[in-house]
Write an enzyme that holds these catalytic residues in place. Structure first.
Site, mmCIF file in Angstrom:
data_model
loop_
_atom_site.group_PDB
_atom_site.id
_atom_site.type_symbol
_atom_site.label_atom_id
_atom_site.label_comp_id
_atom_site.label_asym_id
_atom_site.label_seq_id
_atom_site.Cartn_x
_atom_site.Cartn_y
_atom_site.Cartn_z
ATOM 1 N N ARG A 294 11.490 -26.636 -2.969
ATOM 2 C CA ARG A 294 11.583 -26.734 -4.421
ATOM 3 C C ARG A 294 12.789 -27.592 -4.761
ATOM 4 O O ARG A 294 13.822 -27.517 -4.087
ATOM 5 C CB ARG A 294 11.768 -25.336 -5.055
ATOM 6 C CG ARG A 294 10.522 -24.478 -5.075
ATOM 7 C CD ARG A 294 9.466 -24.987 -6.064
ATOM 8 N NE ARG A 294 8.304 -24.114 -6.139
ATOM 9 C CZ ARG A 294 7.181 -24.271 -5.445
ATOM 10 N NH1 ARG A 294 7.047 -25.267 -4.595
ATOM 11 N NH2 ARG A 294 6.171 -23.426 -5.613
ATOM 12 N N HIS B 131 4.958 -33.970 -5.895
ATOM 13 C CA HIS B 131 4.674 -32.560 -5.564
ATOM 14 C C HIS B 131 3.246 -32.400 -5.017
ATOM 15 O O HIS B 131 2.411 -31.710 -5.598
ATOM 16 C CB HIS B 131 4.886 -31.653 -6.791
ATOM 17 C CG HIS B 131 5.128 -30.220 -6.422
ATOM 18 N ND1 HIS B 131 6.015 -29.409 -7.094
ATOM 19 C CD2 HIS B 131 4.605 -29.447 -5.432
ATOM 20 C CE1 HIS B 131 6.021 -28.201 -6.549
ATOM 21 N NE2 HIS B 131 5.154 -28.203 -5.524
ATOM 22 N N GLU C 1 10.264 -31.728 -12.965
ATOM 23 C CA GLU C 1 8.986 -32.376 -12.644
ATOM 24 C C GLU C 1 8.124 -32.443 -13.904
ATOM 25 O O GLU C 1 8.140 -31.482 -14.681
ATOM 26 C CB GLU C 1 8.264 -31.584 -11.546
ATOM 27 C CG GLU C 1 9.053 -31.593 -10.243
ATOM 28 C CD GLU C 1 8.406 -30.778 -9.121
ATOM 29 O OE1 GLU C 1 7.265 -30.314 -9.287
ATOM 30 O OE2 GLU C 1 9.067 -30.602 -8.081
HETATM 31 P P1 NAP Z 1 7.726 -18.160 3.946
HETATM 32 O O1 NAP Z 1 6.750 -17.969 5.053
HETATM 33 O O2 NAP Z 1 8.126 -16.985 3.141
HETATM 34 O O3 NAP Z 1 9.016 -18.861 4.580
HETATM 35 C C1 NAP Z 1 10.199 -19.033 3.906
HETATM 36 C C2 NAP Z 1 11.336 -18.866 4.898
HETATM 37 O O4 NAP Z 1 12.552 -19.183 4.219
HETATM 38 C C3 NAP Z 1 11.452 -17.450 5.435
HETATM 39 O O5 NAP Z 1 11.225 -17.487 6.808
HETATM 40 C C4 NAP Z 1 12.885 -17.049 5.099
HETATM 41 O O6 NAP Z 1 13.592 -16.577 6.213
HETATM 42 C C5 NAP Z 1 13.553 -18.347 4.739
HETATM 43 N N1 NAP Z 1 14.618 -18.113 3.749
HETATM 44 C C6 NAP Z 1 14.508 -17.546 2.521
HETATM 45 N N2 NAP Z 1 15.713 -17.525 1.929
HETATM 46 C C7 NAP Z 1 16.584 -18.086 2.796
HETATM 47 C C8 NAP Z 1 17.966 -18.347 2.769
HETATM 48 N N3 NAP Z 1 18.712 -18.026 1.710
HETATM 49 N N4 NAP Z 1 18.529 -18.939 3.837
HETATM 50 C C9 NAP Z 1 17.797 -19.257 4.923
HETATM 51 N N5 NAP Z 1 16.475 -19.034 5.014
HETATM 52 C C10 NAP Z 1 15.873 -18.461 3.961
HETATM 53 O O7 NAP Z 1 7.195 -19.236 2.904
HETATM 54 P P2 NAP Z 1 6.275 -20.525 3.188
HETATM 55 O O8 NAP Z 1 4.856 -20.175 3.010
HETATM 56 O O9 NAP Z 1 6.711 -21.170 4.452
HETATM 57 O O10 NAP Z 1 6.697 -21.412 1.911
HETATM 58 C C11 NAP Z 1 8.046 -21.793 1.716
HETATM 59 C C12 NAP Z 1 8.252 -22.455 0.382
HETATM 60 O O11 NAP Z 1 7.701 -23.753 0.411
HETATM 61 C C13 NAP Z 1 7.537 -21.795 -0.820
HETATM 62 O O12 NAP Z 1 8.262 -20.719 -1.340
HETATM 63 C C14 NAP Z 1 7.401 -22.927 -1.800
HETATM 64 O O13 NAP Z 1 8.497 -22.944 -2.690
HETATM 65 C C15 NAP Z 1 7.453 -24.161 -0.922
HETATM 66 N N6 NAP Z 1 6.171 -24.884 -0.941
HETATM 67 C C16 NAP Z 1 6.127 -26.136 -1.474
HETATM 68 C C17 NAP Z 1 4.941 -26.820 -1.499
HETATM 69 C C18 NAP Z 1 4.876 -28.208 -2.057
HETATM 70 O O14 NAP Z 1 3.889 -28.543 -2.687
HETATM 71 N N7 NAP Z 1 5.861 -29.040 -1.833
HETATM 72 C C19 NAP Z 1 3.772 -26.241 -1.005
HETATM 73 C C20 NAP Z 1 3.846 -24.979 -0.463
HETATM 74 C C21 NAP Z 1 5.054 -24.299 -0.442
HETATM 75 P P3 NAP Z 1 13.452 -15.114 6.844
HETATM 76 O O15 NAP Z 1 12.052 -15.056 7.382
HETATM 77 O O16 NAP Z 1 14.473 -15.118 7.890
HETATM 78 O O17 NAP Z 1 13.665 -14.168 5.706
#
Ligand code: NAP
Length: 325
Positions: free
Chosen positions: A237, A285, A266
């Site tokens: 994000r 995005h 955005e």
């Molecule tokens: P996820 O499986 O929940 O993975 C997020 C990871 O971030 C978790 O493993 C978590 O670590 C880590 N994390 C959270 N807070 C943190 C911090 N303060 N410091 C270090 N690590 C931290 O989520 P995901 O499915 O991979 O998606 C991640 C993000 O990508 C979404 O929330 C969304 O905002 C973004 N996204 C963007 C797009 C786009 O169109 N560009 C598309 C999809 C998703 P732990 O496991 O150790 O808690």
């Protein structure tokens, strides 16, 4: 009597038909001023909401006294006041997993595009300026064998690591809340503190959610820890990064380039200073934006919403404390 669903994202005909079998549906075609007025009118009757890219704050939700469930067509849930939803026992669901691989593809596209200067050099060809063989002024940098640093080793982070490790022979380092032994074993990956990762990685990739804790996690101090060879990639994000500090770092040559799919605001304005730099690749995005994945996300959201409105626990419930069983 059928429940009333307000859609603020268009569905494919089969999904629309499925939803309409179970619910009375109001479709808001676009979130422009007229669409927002239509939304305001529809909210007082709404039991369910389905859509994405709309900040649903308490003021808006207060217009919907009967609301039971929101199905977000996204994995990120930073547009929602989760505490407020939980207080009102409104079930919030998202669409994880189905977009993981596609979003990791987007991340890797940005890695390759920035490193090999694909957009910049393709534009030279398009402009008819390819008049002789390219020389060092237009050379890129290798991807294979370079160190891939992933901040946020969750679903998308892991899918990115898979591409880097198996596809490009990249050593993987990562930073997350907690170490991930299974990931370390699978990709021979190593855990790093944030500062150590920023110093060591050739590619610094953000794949973590926007939360109170991660907002502006990467600012001037963090860019100063990177190296002039570092390529910075953000597919999480925009607000995780201090954008003004990133512009300064790019202009000062503190980092080599940035590949960005997300921005503080955005759509990104054409007057953004980011677009005045030659070493930024900006995409609108598009992390999950393929026909297949967007349809899978919409189907997942419809399933989640119909389950919630039928009194069942949605598969991808976010605010689990709101579930009363
Ligand atoms: P996820 O499986 O929940 O993975 C997020 C990871 O971030 C978790 O493993 C978590 O670590 C880590 N994390 C959270 N807070 C943190 C911090 N303060 N410091 C270090 N690590 C931290 O989520 P995901 O499915 O991979 O998606 C991640 C993000 O990508 C979404 O929330 C969304 O905002 C973004 N996204 C963007 C797009 C786009 O169109 N560009 C598309 C999809 C998703 P732990 O496991 O150790 O808690």
């Amino acid at each position: 009597m059928k429940k009333h669903v307000v859609l603020y994202k268009k569905l494919s005909p089969p999904l629309m038909a499925r939803l309409q079998q179970q619910a009375e549906v109001t479709l808001i075609e676009s979130l422009d001023a007229a669409g927002l007025a239509q939304l305001h009118d529809a909210l007082p009757r709404a039991h369910g909401l389905l859509g994405a890219s709309l900040k649903l704050d308490a003021a808006l939700l207060d217009l919907a006294p009967h609301l039971q469930a929101i199905a977000s067509v996204s994995v990120g849930v930073d547009n929602y006041d989760i505490d407020y939803l939980t207080e009102r026992r409104i079930l919030l669901s998202n669409t994880p997993d189905v977009l993981t691989e596609t979003t990791a593809d987007t991340g890797f596209a940005l890695i390759l595009t920035t490193a090999r200067r694909v957009v910049e050099l393709a534009n030279i060809v398009r402009a008819g300026e390819w008049t002789r063989n390219v020389g060092p002024a237009h050379f890129g940098t290798d991807v294979h064998g370079k160190t891939l640093g992933i901040i946020g080793m969750g679903r998308i982070g892991e899918a990115l690591a898979q591409r880097g490790h198996f596809g490009f022979g990249m050593p993987i380092i990562y930073h997350s809340h907690s170490p991930k032994p299974a990931v370390e074993q699978r990709f021979d990956a190593q855990y790093r503190s944030l500062a150590a990762l920023l110093q060591e990685a050739d590619f610094v990739c953000l794949t973590l959610p926007l939360t109170a804790e991660t907002e502006r996690l990467i600012g001037a101090e963090q860019f100063a820890q990177m190296r002039p060879e570092t390529i910075f990639i953000n597919i999480s994000r925009g607000k995780v990064v201090d954008e003004a500090a990133m512009v300064d770092a790019l202009r000062a040559g503190q980092i080599r380039a940035a590949g960005l799919d997300v921005f503080e605001r955005e759509p990104l304005g054409s007057d953004s200073p980011l677009l005045q730099t030659h070493n930024v690749v900006a995409t609108p995005h598009i992390g999950s934006a393929t026909h297949e994945t967007r349809e899978a996300m919409a189907a997942c959201a419809v399933d989640n919403l119909l389950a919630a409105l039928a009194g069942e626990r949605p598969q991808n419930l976010v605010n689990t404390d709101a579930w009363q069983g």
